[in-house]
Design an enzyme around this catalytic site. Structure first.
Site, short mmCIF file in Angstrom:
data_model
loop_
_atom_site.label_atom_id
_atom_site.label_comp_id
_atom_site.label_asym_id
_atom_site.label_seq_id
_atom_site.Cartn_x
_atom_site.Cartn_y
_atom_site.Cartn_z
N SER A 14 0.87 -1.18 0.00
CA SER A 14 0.00 0.00 0.00
C SER A 14 0.91 1.23 0.00
CB SER A 14 -0.90 -0.01 1.23
OG SER A 14 -0.11 0.08 2.38
N ASP A 148 -6.64 -8.06 -1.06
CA ASP A 148 -7.28 -7.68 0.21
C ASP A 148 -8.74 -8.12 0.16
OD1 ASP A 148 -5.01 -6.33 0.89
OD2 ASP A 148 -5.85 -4.31 0.60
N LYS A 224 9.95 -8.87 -18.95
CA LYS A 224 9.55 -9.91 -18.00
C LYS A 224 8.10 -9.70 -17.55
CE LYS A 224 13.49 -11.54 -15.34
NZ LYS A 224 14.13 -11.29 -14.04
N CYS A 375 -8.15 27.38 11.80
CA CYS A 375 -9.20 26.71 12.59
C CYS A 375 -8.85 26.68 14.08
CB CYS A 375 -9.47 25.33 12.01
SG CYS A 375 -11.12 24.76 12.42
N GLN A 379 -8.50 29.71 17.03
CA GLN A 379 -9.03 29.66 18.41
C GLN A 379 -7.89 29.84 19.42
OE1 GLN A 379 -11.26 25.96 18.45
NE2 GLN A 379 -12.70 26.68 16.90
N HIS A 501 -10.55 26.35 6.56
CA HIS A 501 -9.37 25.60 6.12
C HIS A 501 -9.04 25.99 4.68
CE1 HIS A 501 -8.84 22.83 9.49
NE2 HIS A 501 -10.15 22.92 9.63
N GLU A 503 -6.42 25.85 3.06
CA GLU A 503 -5.49 24.93 2.38
C GLU A 503 -6.23 23.94 1.49
OE1 GLU A 503 -6.30 24.95 5.53
OE2 GLU A 503 -6.31 22.96 6.44
N1 GLN Z 1 -11.37 21.58 17.68
C1 GLN Z 1 -11.82 22.80 17.11
C2 GLN Z 1 -13.32 22.80 16.85
O1 GLN Z 1 -13.93 21.76 16.78
C3 GLN Z 1 -11.08 23.11 15.83
C4 GLN Z 1 -11.31 22.12 14.74
C5 GLN Z 1 -10.29 22.19 13.65
O2 GLN Z 1 -9.21 22.74 13.83
N2 GLN Z 1 -10.58 21.61 12.51
O3 GLN Z 1 -13.91 23.85 16.69
#
Ligand code: GLN
Length: 530
Positions: A14, A148, A224, A375, A379, A501, A503
């Site tokens: 894998s 598998d 081969k 995220c 916080q 997020h 990214e």
């Molecule tokens: N734990 C945090 C929340 O639930 C941040 C989640 C995260 O970073 N994806 O709000």
């Protein structure tokens, strides 16, 4: 044109990069055709949302809120599509659908069996998806390694799909491993031969074999394998180890992959690779070099932060700078940020490592180190600001301290009733309205933007006012102004965080704006006085 299917299976080991291989094939096809991917996983979880990233790698979130495998990141970035959660089939999903059908009485008293009922369900799923998305070409990635037990039903399904659509409308790719024994320095084909046998025992003859190897496959190796598989040696391609996944479409193309596919499927293929190539060259000839730290807790598995690494790669190509990553484990007491040019505090869950993340944020704020919080990172930045700037010393998130007297980050109202863990967070794409004169507005160049989310907690609205009074800029809010989506600081080279997020939507051709901002600031920090 009749709809075509391209199926990939894996052999020997894998982790050989089936997802990247099929996404690269998809990239070559996508200049002329509408291509969609379907990823088939053998596990019984409905989706990977409840799995530990250390075991499974990052959970990738789609616009529609689907929590999927990180291979979807490759599909979206290589095919330039917005994927949907139904493009990820898991045995968990298959069995819950079959059970629903059985309970509804759809099987009319028949004995419901793995073959044909389950395998036909899967086969029809492939066909229905092609129809629904009006796809010219459907890519099917079968997870795991041939042999598998948990993937056998997918194999039966593609076998019967082949019988139904006909040989000229389906092509089977098999990715296997060719080790080189150090003592003899020879490419060994036996493991690949055996995985081909496993495939053939199941009624599938591969059309193209990709031999993953640290060197180009020799003609002897190809011959081969070719004899064993009953195909032409020209249909064997080297899946060369490369330092950059974006080179894979080029590696395939230089060996005639698109001609092979065109011949097998009887279609025209005209890959557009020049811009793609340019981007890669730009990164390779980069003269500048910076260090970006990722300060998180899952640092022992770099795959947990796969999309962040990708987003930085995209910036590296765009700006022509080499980016060296420094993974910092914030659950360790001692870590050193003195040599870094920028810091990312990524998403996360739970208590471990949080105090370390807060310390990392404080270091960046006080020492004017470019900082991007994602995220949980946002916080943490809010908690740091509350404690050290607003002097609310016991500020915390109720995720860490449920009894906290100053819960500056708290569970969202709608989350308080939820008991089930799977698929219940605030998931998927949500809009934010950006403040006109903010850094984030300058980066996105528009007022209303959309990014993907995956969280339960939020900055507590009770504290918005005091934060603003003390100088925290709430630079992006949900349209109803209740949820903080972006924060930033003035008088700092780059201190930006988001509840989203970003990214996840970054790509080689269009790097995520917040990452570009961070990398530009880091370059400036390192080179401005030199
Ligand atoms: N734990 C945090 C929340 O639930 C941040 C989640 C995260 O970073 N994806 O709000």
């Amino acid at each position: 044109m009749k709809r075509k299917y391209v199926v990939i299976t894996g052999g020997v080991l894998s982790g050989l990069g089936k997802g990247i291989a099929i996404a690269s094939v998809g990239y070559l096809l996508s200049s002329l055709y509408k291509v969609i991917p379907i990823k088939c996983d053998g596990y019984l979880n409905v989706d990977p949302g409840t799995m530990n990233p250390i075991e499974h790698g990052e959970v990738f979130v789609l616009d529609d809120g689907g929590e999927v495998d990180m291979d979807f990141g490759h599909y979206e970035r290589f095919l330039g599509i917005t994927a949907t959660s139904e493009m990820n089939l898991t045995m968990g999903k298959v069995f819950s659908k079959i059970r629903e059908k059985e309970r509804r009485g759809d099987y009319l008293g028949k004995t419901v069996q793995m073959i044909p009922h389950v395998s036909d369900f899967i086969k029809n799923y492939f066909k229905d998806m092609g129809k629904k998305y009006d796809a010219d070409i459907v890519l099917i990635e079968i997870g795991g390694t041939i042999g598998d037990m948990e993937n056998e039903l997918y194999i039966s399904a593609v076998k019967s799909l082949a019988r139904e659509v006909g040989k000229e409308n389906i092509v089977f790719l098999h990715l296997a491993y060719i080790p080189i024994l150090k003592s003899v320095g020879e490419q060994k084909t036996k493991p690949t031969q055996q995985s081909i046998s496993l495939l053939m025992q199941r009624g599938i003859q591969p059309d193209i074999i990709i031999g993953r190897c640290s060197q180009k496959l020799t003609q002897r190796t190809k011959e081969k394998i070719a004899i064993h598989a009953g195909i032409d040696p020209d249909s064997i391609i080297t899946g060369l180890d490369v330092d950059d996944i974006y080179k894979i479409p080029l590696v395939f193309e230089s060996q005639g992959m698109s001609q092979l596919l065109a011949r097998k499927l009887n279609i025209k293929i005209k890959p557009k690779i020049s811009k793609w190539k340019e981007k890669i060259i730009n990164r390779e000839k980069a003269e500048k070099e910076i260090i970006i730290a990722i300060a998180g807790k899952y640092t022992n598995l770099e795959d947990s932060y796969a999309s962040i690494k990708e987003a930085l790669n995209h910036c590296s190509s765009e700006l022509g700078v080499r980016i060296n990553l420094k993974f910092i484990d914030t659950s360790e007491n001692d870590f050193d940020l003195r040599d870094v040019d920028g810091v990312i505090v990524p998403g996360g869950f739970g208590t471990r490592g949080t105090e370390g993340k807060i310390k990392a944020v404080q270091y960046c704020r006080e020492n004017k180190i470019p900082f991007l919080g994602i995220c949980y990172g946002l916080q943490m930045a809010v908690i740091e600001f509350a404690r050290n700037v607003c002097k609310i010393e016991d500020a915390n998130t109720t995720e860490v301290d449920p009894q906290c007297k100053n819960p500056v980050v708290d569970l969202m109202e709608e989350q308080k009733m939820i008991k089930e863990k799977g698929g219940t967070m605030r998931l998927g794409s949500y809009p934010a309205i950006l403040k006109k004169d903010s850094i984030v507005y300058q980066l996105y160049k528009k007022e209303k933007i959309h990014e993907r989310h995956r969280h339960r907690y939020e900055v507590n609205p009770r504290y918005h006012k005091i934060f603003e009074e003390k100088g925290l800029v709430l630079s992006g809010m949900s349209p109803n102004r209740l949820l903080v989506e972006f924060i930033e600081l003035k008088d700092h080279p780059y201190f930006v965080a988001t509840q989203a997020h970003p990214e996840l939507k970054s790509s080689l051709m269009k790097p995520a704006p917040l990452f570009l901002g961070l990398v530009k600031a880091a370059i400036k920090k390192k080179y401005q006085n030199k």
